[in-house]
Design a protein around this motif. Structure first.
Motif, PDB file in Angstrom:
ATOM      1  N   GLU A  13       0.824  -1.206   0.000  1.00  0.00           N
ATOM      2  CA  GLU A  13       0.000   0.000   0.000  1.00  0.00           C
ATOM      3  C   GLU A  13       0.861   1.260   0.000  1.00  0.00           C
ATOM      4  OE1 GLU A  13      -3.159   0.084   2.895  1.00  0.00           O
ATOM      5  OE2 GLU A  13      -3.478  -2.062   2.723  1.00  0.00           O
ATOM      6  N   LEU A  14       1.950   1.241   0.753  1.00  0.00           N
ATOM      7  CA  LEU A  14       2.853   2.392   0.776  1.00  0.00           C
ATOM      8  C   LEU A  14       3.501   2.595  -0.589  1.00  0.00           C
ATOM      9  CD1 LEU A  14       4.400   4.670   2.150  1.00  0.00           C
ATOM     10  CD2 LEU A  14       6.011   2.944   3.019  1.00  0.00           C
ATOM     11  N   GLU A  15       3.909   1.516  -1.203  1.00  0.00           N
ATOM     12  CA  GLU A  15       4.487   1.598  -2.544  1.00  0.00           C
ATOM     13  C   GLU A  15       3.503   2.212  -3.530  1.00  0.00           C
ATOM     14  OE1 GLU A  15       5.429  -1.724  -5.962  1.00  0.00           O
ATOM     15  OE2 GLU A  15       6.117  -2.175  -3.929  1.00  0.00           O
ATOM     16  N   CYS A  16       2.251   1.777  -3.452  1.00  0.00           N
ATOM     17  CA  CYS A  16       1.220   2.315  -4.343  1.00  0.00           C
ATOM     18  C   CYS A  16       0.960   3.788  -4.056  1.00  0.00           C
ATOM     19  CB  CYS A  16      -0.076   1.518  -4.191  1.00  0.00           C
ATOM     20  SG  CYS A  16      -0.007  -0.163  -4.861  1.00  0.00           S
ATOM     21  N   ALA A  17       0.938   4.152  -2.782  1.00  0.00           N
ATOM     22  CA  ALA A  17       0.680   5.547  -2.407  1.00  0.00           C
ATOM     23  C   ALA A  17       1.771   6.463  -2.962  1.00  0.00           C
ATOM     24  CB  ALA A  17       0.603   5.672  -0.894  1.00  0.00           C
ATOM     25  N   LYS A  18       3.020   6.028  -2.893  1.00  0.00           N
ATOM     26  CA  LYS A  18       4.120   6.831  -3.434  1.00  0.00           C
ATOM     27  C   LYS A  18       3.989   6.985  -4.954  1.00  0.00           C
ATOM     28  CE  LYS A  18       7.581   5.699   0.102  1.00  0.00           C
ATOM     29  NZ  LYS A  18       8.840   4.961   0.394  1.00  0.00           N
ATOM     30  N   SER A  19       3.630   5.905  -5.629  1.00  0.00           N
ATOM     31  CA  SER A  19       3.447   5.973  -7.083  1.00  0.00           C
ATOM     32  C   SER A  19       2.313   6.914  -7.446  1.00  0.00           C
ATOM     33  CB  SER A  19       3.162   4.572  -7.649  1.00  0.00           C
ATOM     34  OG  SER A  19       4.255   3.710  -7.458  1.00  0.00           O
ATOM     35  N   LEU A  20       1.246   6.887  -6.656  1.00  0.00           N
ATOM     36  CA  LEU A  20       0.104   7.762  -6.913  1.00  0.00           C
ATOM     37  C   LEU A  20       0.499   9.222  -6.753  1.00  0.00           C
ATOM     38  CD1 LEU A  20      -2.979   7.731  -7.498  1.00  0.00           C
ATOM     39  CD2 LEU A  20      -3.308   7.914  -5.025  1.00  0.00           C
ATOM     40  N   ALA A  21       1.282   9.518  -5.729  1.00  0.00           N
ATOM     41  CA  ALA A  21       1.722  10.898  -5.511  1.00  0.00           C
ATOM     42  C   ALA A  21       2.519  11.409  -6.704  1.00  0.00           C
ATOM     43  CB  ALA A  21       2.558  10.985  -4.239  1.00  0.00           C
ATOM     44  N   GLU A  22       3.332  10.542  -7.284  1.00  0.00           N
ATOM     45  CA  GLU A  22       4.114  10.929  -8.463  1.00  0.00           C
ATOM     46  C   GLU A  22       3.209  11.131  -9.673  1.00  0.00           C
ATOM     47  OE1 GLU A  22       7.240   8.161  -9.162  1.00  0.00           O
ATOM     48  OE2 GLU A  22       8.204   8.493  -7.220  1.00  0.00           O
ATOM     49  N   SER A  23       2.273  10.222  -9.877  1.00  0.00           N
ATOM     50  CA  SER A  23       1.411  10.322 -11.065  1.00  0.00           C
ATOM     51  C   SER A  23       0.518  11.547 -11.003  1.00  0.00           C
ATOM     52  CB  SER A  23       0.569   9.054 -11.220  1.00  0.00           C
ATOM     53  OG  SER A  23      -0.389   8.942 -10.185  1.00  0.00           O
ATOM     54  N   LEU A  24       0.165  11.980  -9.801  1.00  0.00           N
ATOM     55  CA  LEU A  24      -0.689  13.152  -9.632  1.00  0.00           C
ATOM     56  C   LEU A  24       0.094  14.445  -9.488  1.00  0.00           C
ATOM     57  CD1 LEU A  24      -3.308  11.640  -7.169  1.00  0.00           C
ATOM     58  CD2 LEU A  24      -3.837  12.617  -9.406  1.00  0.00           C
ATOM     59  N   ASP A  25       1.419  14.346  -9.436  1.00  0.00           N
ATOM     60  CA  ASP A  25       2.263  15.524  -9.201  1.00  0.00           C
ATOM     61  C   ASP A  25       1.761  16.271  -7.972  1.00  0.00           C
ATOM     62  OD1 ASP A  25       4.337  17.329  -9.613  1.00  0.00           O
ATOM     63  OD2 ASP A  25       3.204  18.557 -11.029  1.00  0.00           O
ATOM     64  N   ALA A  26       1.606  15.529  -6.880  1.00  0.00           N
ATOM     65  CA  ALA A  26       1.039  16.080  -5.657  1.00  0.00           C
ATOM     66  C   ALA A  26       1.903  17.182  -5.083  1.00  0.00           C
ATOM     67  CB  ALA A  26       0.867  14.968  -4.620  1.00  0.00           C
ATOM     68  N   GLU A  27       1.255  18.116  -4.408  1.00  0.00           N
ATOM     69  CA  GLU A  27       1.980  19.164  -3.710  1.00  0.00           C
ATOM     70  C   GLU A  27       2.911  18.564  -2.661  1.00  0.00           C
ATOM     71  OE1 GLU A  27       2.035  22.551  -3.841  1.00  0.00           O
ATOM     72  OE2 GLU A  27       0.795  22.587  -5.638  1.00  0.00           O
ATOM     73  N   ALA A  28       2.440  17.540  -1.962  1.00  0.00           N
ATOM     74  CA  ALA A  28       3.239  16.894  -0.933  1.00  0.00           C
ATOM     75  C   ALA A  28       2.697  15.497  -0.676  1.00  0.00           C
ATOM     76  CB  ALA A  28       3.223  17.720   0.357  1.00  0.00           C
ATOM     77  N   PHE A  29       3.559  14.656  -0.123  1.00  0.00           N
ATOM     78  CA  PHE A  29       3.183  13.306   0.267  1.00  0.00           C
ATOM     79  C   PHE A  29       3.715  13.057   1.670  1.00  0.00           C
ATOM     80  CE2 PHE A  29       2.183   8.918   0.071  1.00  0.00           C
ATOM     81  CZ  PHE A  29       3.257   8.213   0.594  1.00  0.00           C
ATOM     82  N   LEU A  30       2.822  12.632   2.564  1.00  0.00           N
ATOM     83  CA  LEU A  30       3.201  12.364   3.945  1.00  0.00           C
ATOM     84  C   LEU A  30       2.836  10.930   4.294  1.00  0.00           C
ATOM     85  CD1 LEU A  30       4.160  13.395   6.753  1.00  0.00           C
ATOM     86  CD2 LEU A  30       1.773  14.022   7.208  1.00  0.00           C
TER      87      LEU A  30
END
Length: 241
Positions: free
Chosen positions: A55-72
């Motif tokens: 789940e953590l791996e997926c969350a990090k990939s999602l943050a990259e694909s969305l160009d998120a402001e931040a990921f915590l």
């Protein structure tokens, strides 16, 4: 606790939204929030669940694909130590999917998990002047999980309004709360959600088991909209091929 932050970007014209991330529903909620014009602050919580690494791996990939402001990413252990759920307690087996009576809460229920998760999300939102917290809960969740119901989110909104600073205005958004898993999958395909980077299985980090409740709901949703689920399964039912 770990944190990574994307390149600084101007947020003058766009409100911010915190979205818990990792699963299929939360990923769709994140893309929905972006489609509504929000800048995204993604939050992932590892609470001792069996599939926390994936789940953590997926969350990090999602943050990259969305160009998120931040990921915590926050690691918490109290829900695992409290136990009483097959997701966090190794002494309780995750059962295969069965037809569960409406009045029976499944053993995959993590006691009051969403209150814990939303509390952290609201803290994160208030600290970053965000205007919303999105969560991907839906109707098939609240049929078994009391902390996924419309009444729960309405009550939690009152807690947010009462317990934050007077100038804080954060809305708890559960855009799919009256939707089915199939509705979410259909919307996600419209939004080009990278479902290969999401995880639903309750049992395994990889491949997904294909037989637990979460896998069943997910596979049936994709089957109903005529799309093959891109995640690898140990046992993929014939109907899902």
């Amino acid at each position: 606790m770990t944190e990574t932050t994307a390149d600084s970007k101007s947020t003058e014209s766009s409100p911010g939204a915190v979205v818990p991330s990792g699963g299929m529903d939360s990923a769709t909620a994140a893309y929905e929030a972006r489609d509504r014009g929000y800048d995204l602050y993604l939050l992932h919580t590892s609470y001792g669940q069996r599939t926390e690494d994936r789940e953590l791996e997926c969350a990090k990939s999602l943050a990259e694909s969305l160009d998120a402001e931040a990921f915590l990413a926050i690691e918490t252990s109290h829900l695992e130590r409290i136990g009483a759920s097959s997701l966090t307690d190794d002494d309780i087996d995750v059962e295969d999917a069965v037809e569960t009576p409406d009045d029976e809460i499944p053993d995959t229920y993590v006691p009051f998990r969403n209150a814990n998760l939303l509390s952290m999300a609201v803290s994160y939102a208030e600290a970053n002047d965000c205007e919303a917290v999105f969560i991907g809960a839906h109707s098939e969740d609240f049929s078994g999980y009391p902390d996924c119901s419309p009444a729960f989110f309405e009550a939690f909104q009152s807690v947010v309004d009462t317990g934050t600073k007077p100038e804080t205005d954060i809305t708890v958004e559960a855009p799919f709360v009256e939707w089915s898993k199939t509705d979410i999958a259909e919307r996600g395909v419209e939004l080009d959600v990278p479902y290969e980077d999401t995880w639903s299985c309750y049992r395994e980090n990889a491949p997904a088991c294909g037989t637990c409740d979460a896998c069943k709901f997910r596979l049936e949703a994709f089957q109903r909209i005529g799309v093959r689920d891109p995640v690898e399964y140990e046992q993929r039912p014939e109907y899902a091929d």
